[in-house]
Design a protein around this motif. Structure first.
Motif, short mmCIF file in Angstrom:
data_model
loop_
_atom_site.label_atom_id
_atom_site.label_comp_id
_atom_site.label_asym_id
_atom_site.label_seq_id
_atom_site.Cartn_x
_atom_site.Cartn_y
_atom_site.Cartn_z
N LEU A 11 0.85 -1.18 0.00
CA LEU A 11 0.00 0.00 0.00
C LEU A 11 0.89 1.24 0.00
N VAL A 12 0.62 2.16 -0.89
CA VAL A 12 1.42 3.37 -1.00
C VAL A 12 0.51 4.54 -1.35
N GLN A 13 0.89 5.72 -0.92
CA GLN A 13 0.11 6.91 -1.28
C GLN A 13 0.42 7.34 -2.70
N LEU A 81 10.51 -4.19 -11.44
CA LEU A 81 9.68 -3.13 -11.98
C LEU A 81 9.69 -2.00 -10.96
N GLN A 82 10.41 -0.94 -11.29
CA GLN A 82 10.45 0.25 -10.44
C GLN A 82 9.28 1.13 -10.82
N MET A 83 8.43 1.41 -9.87
CA MET A 83 7.22 2.18 -10.14
C MET A 83 7.29 3.50 -9.37
N ASN A 84 7.32 4.59 -10.09
CA ASN A 84 7.40 5.93 -9.50
C ASN A 84 6.15 6.73 -9.82
N SER A 85 5.95 7.80 -9.07
CA SER A 85 4.79 8.68 -9.30
C SER A 85 3.51 7.87 -9.44
N LEU A 86 3.30 6.98 -8.51
CA LEU A 86 2.15 6.09 -8.58
C LEU A 86 0.84 6.84 -8.47
N LYS A 87 -0.15 6.33 -9.18
CA LYS A 87 -1.49 6.91 -9.22
C LYS A 87 -2.50 5.88 -8.74
N PRO A 88 -3.63 6.32 -8.24
CA PRO A 88 -4.66 5.35 -7.82
C PRO A 88 -5.04 4.38 -8.92
N GLU A 89 -4.99 4.82 -10.18
CA GLU A 89 -5.35 3.93 -11.28
C GLU A 89 -4.30 2.86 -11.54
N TRP A 116 4.15 -17.79 -15.59
CA TRP A 116 3.56 -16.71 -14.80
C TRP A 116 3.83 -16.90 -13.32
N GLY A 117 3.99 -15.78 -12.63
CA GLY A 117 4.03 -15.82 -11.18
C GLY A 117 2.62 -15.76 -10.60
N GLN A 118 2.55 -15.73 -9.28
CA GLN A 118 1.26 -15.77 -8.61
C GLN A 118 0.67 -14.37 -8.41
N GLY A 119 1.46 -13.35 -8.62
CA GLY A 119 0.98 -11.98 -8.51
C GLY A 119 1.29 -11.36 -7.17
N THR A 120 1.40 -10.04 -7.17
CA THR A 120 1.59 -9.28 -5.95
C THR A 120 0.69 -8.04 -6.03
N GLN A 121 0.02 -7.73 -4.94
CA GLN A 121 -0.97 -6.66 -4.93
C GLN A 121 -0.31 -5.31 -4.71
N VAL A 122 -0.69 -4.36 -5.53
CA VAL A 122 -0.26 -2.97 -5.38
C VAL A 122 -1.51 -2.12 -5.21
N THR A 123 -1.56 -1.38 -4.13
CA THR A 123 -2.70 -0.50 -3.86
C THR A 123 -2.19 0.92 -3.66
N VAL A 124 -2.72 1.84 -4.44
CA VAL A 124 -2.30 3.24 -4.37
C VAL A 124 -3.48 4.06 -3.85
N SER A 125 -3.29 4.69 -2.72
CA SER A 125 -4.37 5.48 -2.13
C SER A 125 -4.25 6.94 -2.57
#
Length: 126
Positions: A11-13, A81-89, A116-125
């Motif tokens: 979970l990240v803002q 996968l480096q993810m920057n400037s994350l958005k709720p979408e 395929w892997g099993q997946g990892t959840q990313v939640t952007v608030s």
């Protein structure tokens, strides 16, 4: 065959960053082109990014270009996968995928990827 395990979700803002990892086992990652896909609830799985077996060629979907960076360390059998400037979408389950050829690397089709892997959840608030 290769087995893939993702990690690093959470979970990240909005505006924050996360780095996802995809560890390969069973066969060295250098044999495989690698990609990241994501799937949000009620939506189709969509292509995010891909890189070639050497890591030299990279492709991104338009919505993440300039914000996400795909990379790999073949010596560590790990993709990132480096993810920057994350958005709720960007909220989704993120999947690592691999295929044993660079052919069609720029394609967004998930059908090209056999592992395929099993997946990892990313939640952007917001």
């Amino acid at each position: 065959q290769v087995q893939l395990v993702e990690s690093g979700g959470g979970l990240v803002q909005a505006g924050g960053s996360l780095r996802l990892s995809c560890i390969a086992s069973g066969r060295t990652l250098s044999y495989y082109a690698m990609a990241w896909f994501r799937q949000a609830p009620g939506k189709e799985r969509e292509f995010v990014a891909a890189n070639s077996r050497s890591g030299d060629m990279k492709y991104y979907t338009d919505s993440v270009a300039g914000r996400f960076i795909i990379s790999r360390d073949n010596a560590k059998n790990t993709g990132y996968l480096q993810m920057n400037s994350l958005k709720p979408e960007d909220t989704a389950t993120y999947y690592c995928a691999a295929k044993d050829s660079d052919y069609g690397l720029g394609s967004s089709s998930s059908r090209l990827y056999g592992y395929w892997g099993q997946g990892t959840q990313v939640t952007v608030s917001s």
